[in-house]
Write an enzyme that holds these catalytic residues in place. Sequence first.
Site, PDB file in Angstrom:
ATOM      1  N   ASP A 126      30.813   3.907  31.980  1.00 38.93           N
ATOM      2  CA  ASP A 126      31.924   3.387  31.170  1.00 38.93           C
ATOM      3  C   ASP A 126      32.881   4.542  30.901  1.00 38.93           C
ATOM      4  OD1 ASP A 126      33.500   1.945  29.194  1.00 38.93           O
ATOM      5  OD2 ASP A 126      31.833   0.551  29.035  1.00 38.93           O
ATOM      6  N   HIS A 170      34.892   5.016  33.728  1.00 40.54           N
ATOM      7  CA  HIS A 170      36.113   4.233  33.534  1.00 40.54           C
ATOM      8  C   HIS A 170      37.301   5.097  33.125  1.00 40.54           C
ATOM      9  CE1 HIS A 170      33.809   0.154  32.956  1.00 40.54           C
ATOM     10  NE2 HIS A 170      33.555   0.752  34.094  1.00 40.54           N
TER      11      HIS A 170
END
Length: 444
Positions: free
Chosen positions: A250, A273
Amino acid sequence: MKIFLFGIVTFMLVWFSQQGVDATREINERRHRHGSRLMKETFYPSYGETFPSSLSDRKTSTVFNVLAFGAKGDGTTDDTKAFEAAWLAACKLEASTMVVPKGSVFLIKPISFSGPNCQSNIVFQLDGKIIAPQRSGNWESGLLQWLEFTKLNGITIRGTGVIDGQGSGWWSESGTKPTAVRFYGSSDVTVTGITIQNSQQTHLKFDNCQSVQVFDITVSSPGDSPNTDGIHLQNSQDVTIHSTKLACGDDCVSIQTGCSGIKIENVDCGPGHGISIGSLGKDNSRACVSNITVQNTKIHDTMTGVRIKTWQGGSGSVQGVTFSNIQVSNVETPIIIDQYYCDGSKCQNKSSAVAISEISYENIRGTHTENPIRFACSASTPCTDINLDTIQLQAVQQNYDLLKPFCSNAYGELKTSTNPPVDCLMAAKPSKKQSQSSYDSCQN
Ligand SMILES: *[C@@H]1O[C@H](CO)[C@@H](O)[C@H](O)[C@H]1NC(C)=O
Ligand SMILES: *[C@@H]1O[C@H](CO)[C@@H](O)[C@H](O)[C@H]1NC(C)=O
């Protein structure tokens, strides 16, 4: 007479020397008693490359080795109690050191190393490995963190050791998952040297902390492990993260509401991310984020590069953000503001949003696979003062329709020409009313 005098002198000599012996013995005994009292309290390490070994150093030692408190370090015995006992001892002495030695693996259940009654400037010297219990049946439900440090003033985790959440058993499950290491309500926090890997969820979180230094650490979990943020910041001020490698599933760094004075530099991010501010404004909440700098950073093989994401609804502002000298490679969308963030569920458009202003992008170069730039700003609360300076982005594959910059409701300035050209940023400023009031609501 001579003999009498000789007798007196001899008697006195013997008497005095005996006094001397007694005095010395008394001192020795006192020292011994004192020493053994110290031994009981400090449990100085019985071995060790990195510890003082001379007797005089040991006497003043404030080093508490978990092995001296009964930890087995065999990777299967539950060593939680020994860690708790070592911490309890360390916590009582200022500038003490709790040692988790090299060469051992410690299985630790959820544990809190917490103040507020602890002395300040405690060092958690981590050279060994700490592992979490595997998922199945070993955890109470709803636990928010595994290793927690709360209400401490001056706390350092340092060393060459590893914290391994053994999170793979959690990744396929839904519901609440613990953060591996969380600092709450603490000041003067340092985390350096260590590796945190395979967290159940976020690897390292700071909430309500002031003056935080994170450097020379490694975060590592697979790119497809869900919600495994690298470092998560919330309600924290004066935070520096530098010289750090973050690979996860993430956000490499996630900056949430209540953060200001955050500096991130010399970070290697990917997979993951990207580096994100947000998401903010969920469930119509107010969010305030300001004075954020991200610089001299490499971002590769990630979903986004530098991102600001807010939900529809909400209030407050993100203001004063600089992203500079960012090298991107194989990043889907390197530059993105998304004010329509929606986590898969159904999201309605609302008449307010967290205001976004004074955002600078300087010297951002490299390759991308989707839109190079995407400013999806809210119709109700446009983005203002967005500055682009020296942007050089190339698509990894050609002939792909999404490769153009996209902007809506985005106002700002091109300081230089950009590659690709950005012709969607609007020069004129919108009425300042909305964003100003949102910003003002953060000043109180
Ligand atoms: C912004 O944050 C930095 C730390 O990153 C701090 O040194 C500086 O004083 C802050 N500036 C303002 C205006 O608050
Ligand atoms: C909300 O507004 C955006 C931008 O105008 C639009 O793309 C999106 O479809 C809208 N969403 C809904 C649920 O109406």
